[in-house]
Design an enzyme around this catalytic site. Structure first.
Site, mmCIF file in Angstrom:
data_model
loop_
_atom_site.group_PDB
_atom_site.id
_atom_site.type_symbol
_atom_site.label_atom_id
_atom_site.label_comp_id
_atom_site.label_asym_id
_atom_site.label_seq_id
_atom_site.Cartn_x
_atom_site.Cartn_y
_atom_site.Cartn_z
ATOM 1 N N ASP A 55 32.922 47.406 42.308
ATOM 2 C CA ASP A 55 34.171 47.411 41.477
ATOM 3 C C ASP A 55 33.677 46.386 40.264
ATOM 4 O OD1 ASP A 55 35.549 48.788 43.510
ATOM 5 O OD2 ASP A 55 36.263 46.842 44.326
ATOM 6 N N ARG A 98 35.337 37.582 42.078
ATOM 7 C CA ARG A 98 36.127 38.677 42.873
ATOM 8 C C ARG A 98 35.611 39.127 44.001
ATOM 9 N NH1 ARG A 98 40.282 37.732 41.598
ATOM 10 N NH2 ARG A 98 41.366 39.645 41.781
ATOM 11 N N HIS A 141 37.560 42.219 45.481
ATOM 12 C CA HIS A 141 36.917 43.482 44.970
ATOM 13 C C HIS A 141 35.628 43.611 45.373
ATOM 14 C CE1 HIS A 141 39.303 44.878 41.498
ATOM 15 N NE2 HIS A 141 39.564 43.649 41.343
ATOM 16 N N HIS A 151 39.810 42.126 36.465
ATOM 17 C CA HIS A 151 39.278 40.573 35.960
ATOM 18 C C HIS A 151 37.946 40.435 35.387
ATOM 19 C CE1 HIS A 151 42.835 39.324 38.318
ATOM 20 N NE2 HIS A 151 42.499 37.907 38.391
#
Length: 200
Positions: free
Chosen positions: A173, A163, A169, A130
């Site tokens: 990340d 995220r 995440h 994403h």
């Protein structure tokens, strides 16, 4: 082959347990949880949805016009073609190699997007797809509309932070996703699709 970004070659390995990087990931995870019940948390849920209309939902306000198939067909086509490169192809090798557990798995706590959890469990957390999509998109849109670059890049950055807020995440990340997003923007495949006037 040189048109596809290889995250496994480009990125360092994810943080190890007990490391300072892992401690920072945990700190950011706690921050994310603290803002879930706020407007920022609601935005994170919207940012998680990459289904039809995601470009309009995410970037139209920052860009200054509706980014829909009908209103901006060339931009819409460009970004949606790039989406797979940045979000799947660019991140796949590292995701498969490390198969890092998502924060909601690691800490055994619910995420902000429970309906997404079954699919996320079988998809490595590192790097964030994403984030890679959001960051690559922000770079390209800011080149197309430099007068709104500040707003566009801020929005792309927020998409990564979302995220962390969702618990989908770790911060590392997201940081890695911004690297793959930048590289995806610079890839030969992406370059061939961007109008000459917007290339750098």
């Amino acid at each position: 082959a040189d048109e596809v970004v290889n995250s496994l070659v480009m990125l360092p390995s994810p943080p190890e347990a007990g490391s300072a990087r892992m401690a920072y990931d945990r700190e950011r995870y706690e921050w994310g949880k603290s803002v879930r019940d706020t407007p920022r948390g609601k935005q994170a849920i919207i940012d998680a949805d990459l289904s039809e209309g995601w470009l309009d939902r995410t970037f139209s306000k920052a860009f200054g016009m509706k980014l829909t198939k009908e209103n901006a067909p060339e931009i819409y086509k460009l970004i949606n073609n790039m989406k797979e490169d940045a979000g799947d192809l660019a991140t796949r090798d590292a995701k498969v190699k490390y198969m890092r557990p998502r924060p909601f798995m690691m800490y055994n706590e619910p995420s902000l997007t429970p309906n997404d959890e079954p699919g996320l469990r079988n998809n490595g957390s590192y790097p964030s797809g994403h984030t890679s999509i959001g960051w690559a998109t922000a770079i390209v849109l800011s080149e197309i509309n430099p007068a709104r670059a500040k707003e566009i890049m801020k929005r792309g950055y927020e998409m990564g932070d979302s995220r962390v807020i969702c618990g989908a995440h770790h911060q590392s990340d997201v940081d890695a996703g911004r690297v793959t997003g930048s590289a995806s923007r610079r890839s030969a495949a992406c370059q061939s699709r961007i109008p000459e006037t917007a290339r750098q």
